[in-house]
Design a protein around this motif. Sequence first.
Motif, PDB file in Angstrom:
ATOM      1  N   CYS A  98       0.693  -0.984   0.174  1.00  0.00           N
ATOM      2  CA  CYS A  98      -0.226   0.263   0.359  1.00  0.00           C
ATOM      3  C   CYS A  98       1.008   1.747  -0.247  1.00  0.00           C
ATOM      4  O   CYS A  98       0.676   2.269  -0.189  1.00  0.00           O
ATOM      5  CB  CYS A  98      -0.746  -0.154   1.327  1.00  0.00           C
ATOM      6  SG  CYS A  98      -2.239  -0.784   0.792  1.00  0.00           S
ATOM      7  N   PHE A  99       2.332   1.215   0.458  1.00  0.00           N
ATOM      8  CA  PHE A  99       3.232   2.297   0.662  1.00  0.00           C
ATOM      9  C   PHE A  99       3.470   2.481  -1.136  1.00  0.00           C
ATOM     10  O   PHE A  99       4.503   3.447  -1.534  1.00  0.00           O
ATOM     11  CB  PHE A  99       3.770   2.148   1.230  1.00  0.00           C
ATOM     12  CG  PHE A  99       3.983   2.416   2.752  1.00  0.00           C
ATOM     13  CD1 PHE A  99       4.597   3.465   3.562  1.00  0.00           C
ATOM     14  CD2 PHE A  99       2.270   2.105   3.655  1.00  0.00           C
ATOM     15  CE1 PHE A  99       3.756   4.450   4.282  1.00  0.00           C
ATOM     16  CE2 PHE A  99       2.212   2.898   4.772  1.00  0.00           C
ATOM     17  CZ  PHE A  99       2.424   3.859   5.235  1.00  0.00           C
ATOM     18  N   VAL A 102       4.401   6.040  -2.919  1.00  0.00           N
ATOM     19  CA  VAL A 102       5.154   7.531  -2.176  1.00  0.00           C
ATOM     20  C   VAL A 102       6.341   7.382  -2.480  1.00  0.00           C
ATOM     21  O   VAL A 102       7.125   6.724  -3.153  1.00  0.00           O
ATOM     22  CB  VAL A 102       4.815   7.160  -0.836  1.00  0.00           C
ATOM     23  CG1 VAL A 102       5.773   7.944   0.002  1.00  0.00           C
ATOM     24  CG2 VAL A 102       2.937   7.274  -0.338  1.00  0.00           C
ATOM     25  N   LEU A 117       1.343  10.543  -1.072  1.00  0.00           N
ATOM     26  CA  LEU A 117       0.329   9.953   0.557  1.00  0.00           C
ATOM     27  C   LEU A 117      -0.779  10.119   0.668  1.00  0.00           C
ATOM     28  O   LEU A 117      -1.433  11.040   0.230  1.00  0.00           O
ATOM     29  CB  LEU A 117       1.306  10.271   2.272  1.00  0.00           C
ATOM     30  CG  LEU A 117       2.834   9.771   2.386  1.00  0.00           C
ATOM     31  CD1 LEU A 117       2.804  10.942   3.673  1.00  0.00           C
ATOM     32  CD2 LEU A 117       2.652   8.511   2.830  1.00  0.00           C
ATOM     33  N   ARG A 120      -4.570   6.233   3.629  1.00  0.00           N
ATOM     34  CA  ARG A 120      -4.810   4.726   4.127  1.00  0.00           C
ATOM     35  C   ARG A 120      -3.203   4.815   4.558  1.00  0.00           C
ATOM     36  O   ARG A 120      -2.182   4.020   5.784  1.00  0.00           O
ATOM     37  CB  ARG A 120      -4.873   4.108   3.228  1.00  0.00           C
ATOM     38  CG  ARG A 120      -3.643   3.430   1.961  1.00  0.00           C
ATOM     39  CD  ARG A 120      -4.751   2.815   0.772  1.00  0.00           C
ATOM     40  NE  ARG A 120      -3.653   2.184   0.061  1.00  0.00           N
ATOM     41  CZ  ARG A 120      -3.664   1.218  -1.182  1.00  0.00           C
ATOM     42  NH1 ARG A 120      -4.801   0.690  -0.962  1.00  0.00           N
ATOM     43  NH2 ARG A 120      -3.157   1.253  -2.675  1.00  0.00           N
ATOM     44  N   GLN A 121      -1.801   5.903   4.126  1.00  0.00           N
ATOM     45  CA  GLN A 121      -0.806   5.680   4.190  1.00  0.00           C
ATOM     46  C   GLN A 121      -0.509   6.370   5.656  1.00  0.00           C
ATOM     47  O   GLN A 121      -0.356   6.392   7.009  1.00  0.00           O
ATOM     48  CB  GLN A 121       0.142   6.501   3.505  1.00  0.00           C
ATOM     49  CG  GLN A 121       0.029   5.131   2.112  1.00  0.00           C
ATOM     50  CD  GLN A 121      -0.228   5.896   1.616  1.00  0.00           C
ATOM     51  OE1 GLN A 121      -1.084   6.757   1.250  1.00  0.00           O
ATOM     52  NE2 GLN A 121      -0.217   4.956  -0.302  1.00  0.00           N
ATOM     53  N   TRP A 122      -1.166   7.222   5.657  1.00  0.00           N
ATOM     54  CA  TRP A 122      -1.444   7.630   6.428  1.00  0.00           C
ATOM     55  C   TRP A 122      -1.542   7.517   8.311  1.00  0.00           C
ATOM     56  O   TRP A 122      -1.544   7.575   9.344  1.00  0.00           O
ATOM     57  CB  TRP A 122      -2.378   9.177   6.416  1.00  0.00           C
ATOM     58  CG  TRP A 122      -1.372  10.316   6.424  1.00  0.00           C
ATOM     59  CD1 TRP A 122      -1.483  11.052   5.151  1.00  0.00           C
ATOM     60  CD2 TRP A 122      -0.320  10.933   7.018  1.00  0.00           C
ATOM     61  NE1 TRP A 122      -0.128  12.095   4.847  1.00  0.00           N
ATOM     62  CE2 TRP A 122       0.414  11.949   5.975  1.00  0.00           C
ATOM     63  CE3 TRP A 122       0.265  11.091   8.544  1.00  0.00           C
ATOM     64  CZ2 TRP A 122       1.759  12.716   6.580  1.00  0.00           C
ATOM     65  CZ3 TRP A 122       1.379  11.724   8.837  1.00  0.00           C
ATOM     66  CH2 TRP A 122       1.751  12.749   7.885  1.00  0.00           C
ATOM     67  N   TYR A 136       6.956  11.467   7.844  1.00  0.00           N
ATOM     68  CA  TYR A 136       6.303  11.561   6.524  1.00  0.00           C
ATOM     69  C   TYR A 136       6.308  12.981   6.064  1.00  0.00           C
ATOM     70  O   TYR A 136       5.638  13.368   5.377  1.00  0.00           O
ATOM     71  CB  TYR A 136       5.409  10.497   6.386  1.00  0.00           C
ATOM     72  CG  TYR A 136       5.834   8.655   5.915  1.00  0.00           C
ATOM     73  CD1 TYR A 136       6.611   8.370   4.457  1.00  0.00           C
ATOM     74  CD2 TYR A 136       7.335   8.418   7.209  1.00  0.00           C
ATOM     75  CE1 TYR A 136       7.286   7.495   4.726  1.00  0.00           C
ATOM     76  CE2 TYR A 136       7.423   7.270   6.709  1.00  0.00           C
ATOM     77  CZ  TYR A 136       7.481   6.304   5.919  1.00  0.00           C
ATOM     78  OH  TYR A 136       7.677   5.154   5.187  1.00  0.00           O
TER      79      TYR A 136
END
Length: 137
Positions: A98-99, A102, A117, A120-122, A136
């Motif tokens: 999922c990253f 980025v 970003l 979901r990454q946050w 980040y």
Amino acid sequence: MNTHKGINAAELLSTYKSQQKVEGGFRFLKSPDFLVSSLYLKKAERIEALLMVMTLCLMVYAAIQHRIRYELKKQSRVFLNQKKKPCQNPTARWVFFCFQGVSVLTVNNQEQRVVGLKERQWTIIQVLGILYESVYS
């Protein structure tokens, strides 16, 4: 019923079942994504070194997966799984996937910004804590 080392049947069964977690980790190491099958080593020292690196990678993988799952449950938060269903026990492999997308953008050979970003990454960054947020942001 106790075994000869003082472990009761429930503990013995629990230990036996946890073996699946370890085997899952080695299955990850043997997957084509990890590219181990493309390596060819002759010297025993190099094979041992590669195994050490792979085991270390597996330990980091297991630690980050445990931390993410623990923090999601502790903070009563969820992360969408592959089927877009909320869950509190994503695999580290899915989180890493999922990253994708980025990136770090360097401006004028000095200033660096993280781009790409999404929410979901946050979620993952926030459950991991302030140190990750500072990296980040």
